[in-house]
Scaffold this motif. Sequence first.
Motif, PDB file in Angstrom:
ATOM      1  N   ALA A   1       0.837  -1.204   0.000  1.00  0.00           N
ATOM      2  CA  ALA A   1       0.000   0.000   0.000  1.00  0.00           C
ATOM      3  C   ALA A   1       0.875   1.258   0.000  1.00  0.00           C
ATOM      4  O   ALA A   1       0.607   2.216  -0.738  1.00  0.00           O
ATOM      5  CB  ALA A   1      -0.926  -0.013   1.212  1.00  0.00           C
ATOM      6  N   ALA A   2       1.917   1.251   0.808  1.00  0.00           N
ATOM      7  CA  ALA A   2       2.819   2.409   0.867  1.00  0.00           C
ATOM      8  C   ALA A   2       3.595   2.574  -0.438  1.00  0.00           C
ATOM      9  O   ALA A   2       3.772   3.699  -0.940  1.00  0.00           O
ATOM     10  CB  ALA A   2       3.791   2.250   2.039  1.00  0.00           C
ATOM     11  N   VAL A   3       4.054   1.464  -1.007  1.00  0.00           N
ATOM     12  CA  VAL A   3       4.782   1.531  -2.282  1.00  0.00           C
ATOM     13  C   VAL A   3       3.894   2.129  -3.363  1.00  0.00           C
ATOM     14  O   VAL A   3       4.307   3.014  -4.132  1.00  0.00           O
ATOM     15  CB  VAL A   3       5.289   0.132  -2.691  1.00  0.00           C
ATOM     16  CG1 VAL A   3       5.820   0.149  -4.130  1.00  0.00           C
ATOM     17  CG2 VAL A   3       6.372  -0.344  -1.737  1.00  0.00           C
ATOM     18  N   LEU A   4       2.657   1.650  -3.455  1.00  0.00           N
ATOM     19  CA  LEU A   4       1.727   2.167  -4.457  1.00  0.00           C
ATOM     20  C   LEU A   4       1.528   3.667  -4.295  1.00  0.00           C
ATOM     21  O   LEU A   4       1.576   4.429  -5.280  1.00  0.00           O
ATOM     22  CB  LEU A   4       0.393   1.435  -4.344  1.00  0.00           C
ATOM     23  CG  LEU A   4      -0.741   1.938  -5.245  1.00  0.00           C
ATOM     24  CD1 LEU A   4      -0.380   1.766  -6.713  1.00  0.00           C
ATOM     25  CD2 LEU A   4      -2.052   1.218  -4.920  1.00  0.00           C
ATOM     26  N   LEU A   5       1.309   4.126  -3.065  1.00  0.00           N
ATOM     27  CA  LEU A   5       1.084   5.554  -2.838  1.00  0.00           C
ATOM     28  C   LEU A   5       2.320   6.369  -3.205  1.00  0.00           C
ATOM     29  O   LEU A   5       2.209   7.426  -3.849  1.00  0.00           O
ATOM     30  CB  LEU A   5       0.705   5.792  -1.374  1.00  0.00           C
ATOM     31  CG  LEU A   5       0.400   7.249  -0.994  1.00  0.00           C
ATOM     32  CD1 LEU A   5      -0.738   7.816  -1.833  1.00  0.00           C
ATOM     33  CD2 LEU A   5       0.069   7.350   0.496  1.00  0.00           C
TER      34      LEU A   5
END
Length: 396
Positions: A21-25
């Motif tokens: 989720a953090a990578v995507l953001l």
Amino acid sequence: MMILLLQILLMLALLVLAIPAAVLLVQVLAARWAGPQPVAESPQRPRMAVLVPAHNEAGGIAEVIVGIRRQLQEGDRVLVVADNCSDATADIARHAGAEVSERFHDTLRGKGYALDHGIRHLAADPPEVLIVVDADCLLGAGALERIARVCWRSGRPVQALYLMHAPAGAGSRRKIAEFAWVVKNLVRPLGWHKLGLPCQLMGTGMAFSWQQIGQADLATGHIVEDMKLGVDLARAGQAPLFCPDAMVYSHFPSSDSGAATQRTRWEHGHLSVILSYVPRLLGGALASGQGALAGLALDLCVPPLALLVMMSGGAWVVSALVAVLTGWLAACLLATLIVAAIAAAVLLAWSGFGRDVISLRELGAAFAYVARKLPLYCKFMFNRQVEWVRSKRDSE
């Protein structure tokens, strides 16, 4: 003690889910607002060969070859490997001006074997740069020369921007699939590129120096041979470079059966690569200190967007139930942050890159789209696809 153990396990699961989720953001934020990363081209135009693996592509191969030949110069070659074809692919490709090599094998089937056959065919007079273009893909203006020059200058494999378009008049499901493709193949690699990190190979629009591709292990039936090749090259110190200014494009199949086959191959293959290669890449990054390996591992750990939404929603429901039953709020707060990060990433990606693809109202139908994909992911758990299967074309 049992409640404490369950709380620890839930937090660990949420922390793992927080990584993609953090990578995507971060990728979406970088794609929107990070400064451009220049891609240097060689002043010399290398001699190139374009390799087109084809299996029963009689319906569209002529248009593909004509488009490729428009971008070639004297000394360049275009080779079609007509792999286990039972139609007129080979004859049509020859008539369109391509060099053709036919391959037949009863058991060794798949794109990887076709690529290996083509490499061996070209080895007698190798090009300086080899470019792979799928038999259902068309080219943007100047795409071949652009990625060939970047490859020749950088000494790294180069991936062009590869987009898939929904058929004219397509419903919301196809538009959601096109938007998800934009996120995966444009927004995420562009964000990583702007941060100086490598991208995954996407199967078409790929350029390699002859030394790179001539030593690659291609003769496999791997379901996503492109991802595997990109990982192998990265581990050898040659992580792929994204070139967003060069484009190849194709169209999703109109038929439900063709689209389903395509989705199953891509998503089962992606999940298999996550399980098989992300730990190896992370281990290699820790051992060597190579940021490129860590960046590629983080990129690979982001599952298909529908699955990420499904997992985060499920995690939030479980965490909320735990909060109601036990009064423990920490997991629910973390799950809420994960859901918020994914929602923010999707909305920012849509506002920056997806407005021409899908309306915000149609994007709201994505929850039904995600639910329809649940059987696909269940099939991965119990009866995953492990062999390459070609999608049915609209002309068939």
